[in-house]
Design a protein around this motif. Structure first.
Motif, PDB file in Angstrom:
ATOM      1  N   LEU A 150       0.825  -1.191   0.000  1.00  0.00           N
ATOM      2  CA  LEU A 150       0.000   0.000   0.000  1.00  0.00           C
ATOM      3  C   LEU A 150       0.871   1.257   0.000  1.00  0.00           C
ATOM      4  O   LEU A 150       2.059   1.197   0.336  1.00  0.00           O
ATOM      5  CB  LEU A 150      -0.930  -0.010   1.219  1.00  0.00           C
ATOM      6  CG  LEU A 150      -1.888  -1.208   1.300  1.00  0.00           C
ATOM      7  CD1 LEU A 150      -2.698  -1.149   2.593  1.00  0.00           C
ATOM      8  CD2 LEU A 150      -2.815  -1.236   0.094  1.00  0.00           C
ATOM      9  N   PRO A 151       0.307   2.405  -0.350  1.00  0.00           N
ATOM     10  CA  PRO A 151       1.085   3.642  -0.385  1.00  0.00           C
ATOM     11  C   PRO A 151       1.764   3.984   0.938  1.00  0.00           C
ATOM     12  O   PRO A 151       2.822   4.631   0.941  1.00  0.00           O
ATOM     13  CB  PRO A 151       0.034   4.702  -0.758  1.00  0.00           C
ATOM     14  CG  PRO A 151      -0.991   3.953  -1.541  1.00  0.00           C
ATOM     15  CD  PRO A 151      -1.052   2.598  -0.905  1.00  0.00           C
ATOM     16  N   TYR A 245      -5.673  -2.649  -5.209  1.00  0.00           N
ATOM     17  CA  TYR A 245      -5.983  -1.478  -4.398  1.00  0.00           C
ATOM     18  C   TYR A 245      -6.012  -0.229  -5.266  1.00  0.00           C
ATOM     19  O   TYR A 245      -5.079   0.020  -6.042  1.00  0.00           O
ATOM     20  CB  TYR A 245      -4.950  -1.314  -3.285  1.00  0.00           C
ATOM     21  CG  TYR A 245      -5.164  -0.066  -2.454  1.00  0.00           C
ATOM     22  CD1 TYR A 245      -6.251   0.030  -1.590  1.00  0.00           C
ATOM     23  CD2 TYR A 245      -4.289   1.014  -2.560  1.00  0.00           C
ATOM     24  CE1 TYR A 245      -6.464   1.176  -0.847  1.00  0.00           C
ATOM     25  CE2 TYR A 245      -4.493   2.165  -1.808  1.00  0.00           C
ATOM     26  CZ  TYR A 245      -5.583   2.238  -0.954  1.00  0.00           C
ATOM     27  OH  TYR A 245      -5.796   3.382  -0.218  1.00  0.00           O
ATOM     28  N   SER A 247      -5.882   3.592  -4.916  1.00  0.00           N
ATOM     29  CA  SER A 247      -5.586   4.642  -3.944  1.00  0.00           C
ATOM     30  C   SER A 247      -6.430   5.886  -4.162  1.00  0.00           C
ATOM     31  O   SER A 247      -6.696   6.640  -3.218  1.00  0.00           O
ATOM     32  CB  SER A 247      -4.102   5.015  -4.016  1.00  0.00           C
ATOM     33  OG  SER A 247      -3.754   5.473  -5.311  1.00  0.00           O
ATOM     34  N   SER A 248      -6.895   6.124  -5.398  1.00  0.00           N
ATOM     35  CA  SER A 248      -7.688   7.320  -5.673  1.00  0.00           C
ATOM     36  C   SER A 248      -9.043   7.279  -4.981  1.00  0.00           C
ATOM     37  O   SER A 248      -9.642   8.314  -4.696  1.00  0.00           O
ATOM     38  CB  SER A 248      -7.866   7.501  -7.181  1.00  0.00           C
ATOM     39  OG  SER A 248      -8.684   6.474  -7.731  1.00  0.00           O
ATOM     40  N   ASP A 250      -9.554   4.739  -2.361  1.00  0.00           N
ATOM     41  CA  ASP A 250      -9.330   3.963  -1.135  1.00  0.00           C
ATOM     42  C   ASP A 250     -10.265   2.761  -1.080  1.00  0.00           C
ATOM     43  O   ASP A 250     -10.982   2.538  -0.100  1.00  0.00           O
ATOM     44  CB  ASP A 250      -9.500   4.836   0.109  1.00  0.00           C
ATOM     45  CG  ASP A 250      -8.823   4.228   1.343  1.00  0.00           C
ATOM     46  OD1 ASP A 250      -8.094   3.222   1.184  1.00  0.00           O
ATOM     47  OD2 ASP A 250      -9.019   4.760   2.459  1.00  0.00           O
TER      48      ASP A 250
END
Length: 432
Positions: A150-151, A245, A247-248, A250
């Motif tokens: 994950l980020p 995933y 991220s933009s 979540d």
């Protein structure tokens, strides 16, 4: 005049000399090409199609299915770099910007061994030393198939968890074996603590046995999961095989093979919220905020079923043609023919009962020779082509018009393939 003549002669001699040097260099290059052709002939059985004008100049990470190695391959069929591992792969493997490998590997003493089981997550340095390890394997759970970094640096892990016959019976499901349902955990990279989790078991309903809190009409609750949709004597009733995933938003895309669909989960929830039906950015807690591929899985008569066993939903990266859309490999077990889809996800997830909730098909590709009933995947390339990993065959590259410009066949089976441009800074780290 003499000066002009001398200068003219000098220019002439330089031109002749340069021409001869060019001819010599050309002969050397031709010789090198001939040498490469000789090597290529030795590997020609692997390259079945090669269109030099249309094929992309990228390097492919090829991951053996459950094997002990992975390698970087160029389009001429040369293996440029090979990793050999001590443990067998438990499927996914990712090459990180640091040149390290993050992979899921098979536990040497697993309690259950459905296809794609793992249990051991490792980050491996270029010198083969283990930088980080997390073991998630016991009598009641085991990591399997896929992982995501994950980020924030944490690791998202897909796992099976055992649901005992007694627990299932208390829920209104009567079977003569334990059930194994899906679970996601997020592990803090530094502390190795589980900081978030989602359990499919918390979001199940059934319409067979009355008198239980779980009893409900499946068609009226599209955000819930019908526990009786698929019957598997081994107890592996879902067999999820991939996580992606975004991220933009979540959110997490979860590919669920036996349900022939993809579930979309809200990652913004707390663990407590993820166990219920309230909270998070989408207000539904851990209930499904969206699902697609097979409306029959929730008794929806609207919308077309496009998935029949499926693998590797992945968002097309920024800067690539179709960015933001989602690609997925439909294995097509029933039809005996696989299809790659590019899908446009809705801007707003609005999962409704008795409504066509399916996403828009932007692009698709199939071929009479394209079929693998398991594993496999596809990714978009910089030039607009699509790289396909046909698990029990090898690799394809096709144009947006569906023209086959590259095919590579090798004995064995392959989990997935990832693409790297030749100017990717990872490659010099590996000495390529």
């Amino acid at each position: 005049m003499r000066y002009i003549f001398t200068l003219s002669m000098l220019i002439f001699l330089l031109i002749v000399g340069c021409k001869k040097d060019t001819e010599i260099a050309s002969n050397v290059i031709d010789e090198e090409i001939r040498d490469m052709d000789i090597i290529s002939v030795d590997l020609s059985e692997n390259i079945e199609v090669y269109n030099a004008k249309l094929v992309s100049d990228n390097i492919v990470l090829v991951i053996e299915n459950g094997g002990k190695s992975a390698y970087l391959l160029n389009k001429e069929g040369f293996k440029l770099y090979t990793w050999d591992f001590e443990l067998n792969l438990g499927n996914d493997l990712q090459l990180l910007p640091t040149g390290q490998i993050l992979g899921i590997f098979k536990s040497e003493e697993p309690s259950f061994t459905f296809g794609g089981y793992g249990g051991v997550i490792q980050m491996i340095n270029a010198d083969s030393s283990i930088e980080w390890e997390f073991i998630y394997s016991s009598e009641d759970y085991i990591a399997h198939h896929d992982i995501e970094i994950l980020p924030n640096g944490n690791i998202l892990i897909l796992a099976w968890e055992r649901i005992s016959m007694e627990t299932a019976a208390s829920f209104g499901v009567f079977v003569d074996h334990d059930l194994y349902t899906e679970k996601l955990i997020e592990v803090d990279y530094e502390t190795k603590d589980i900081v978030w989790q989602w359990r499919a078991w918390d979001h199940m309903i059934q319409d067979v046995n009355t008198g239980f809190e779980s009893f409900a009409a499946i068609s009226e609750h599209p955000n819930k999961i019908d526990i009786n949709y698929y019957d598997e004597p081994s107890g592996d009733i879902m067999h999820a095989n991939a996580i992606e995933y975004d991220s933009s938003r979540d959110i997490i895309y979860l590919s669920v093979n036996y349900y022939n669909e993809v579930w979309v989960l809200d990652h913004s929830t707390t663990t407590l919220e993820a166990s219920g039906a309230l909270g998070g950015s989408y207000g539904l807690g851990g209930d499904l905020i969206y699902r697609f591929g097979n409306p029959e899985a929730y008794d929806n008569l609207n919308g077309n079923t496009i998935l029949d066993r499926n693998h590797f939903p992945n968002i097309i990266d920024e800067g690539l043609p179709g960015e933001g859309n989602l690609m997925i490999y439909n294995n097509g077990r029933t039809s005996g023919q696989s299809t790659v889809y590019e899908l446009e996800m809705p801007e707003v997830f609005n999962l409704q009962a008795n409504t066509d909730n399916e996403p828009k098909i932007v692009w698709s590709f199939t071929d009479a020779d394209l079929f693998s009933e398991r594993i496999s995947g596809a990714v978009r390339l910089l030039n607009g082509n699509t790289l396909i990993c046909e698990g029990d065959y090898g690799l394809w590259e096709i144009t947006v018009e569906g023209e086959i410009v590259w095919k590579y066949k090798e004995e064995g089976s392959f989990w997935r393939s990832y693409s790297f441009e030749t100017n990717n800074p990872i490659l010099p780290i590996l000495g390529i």
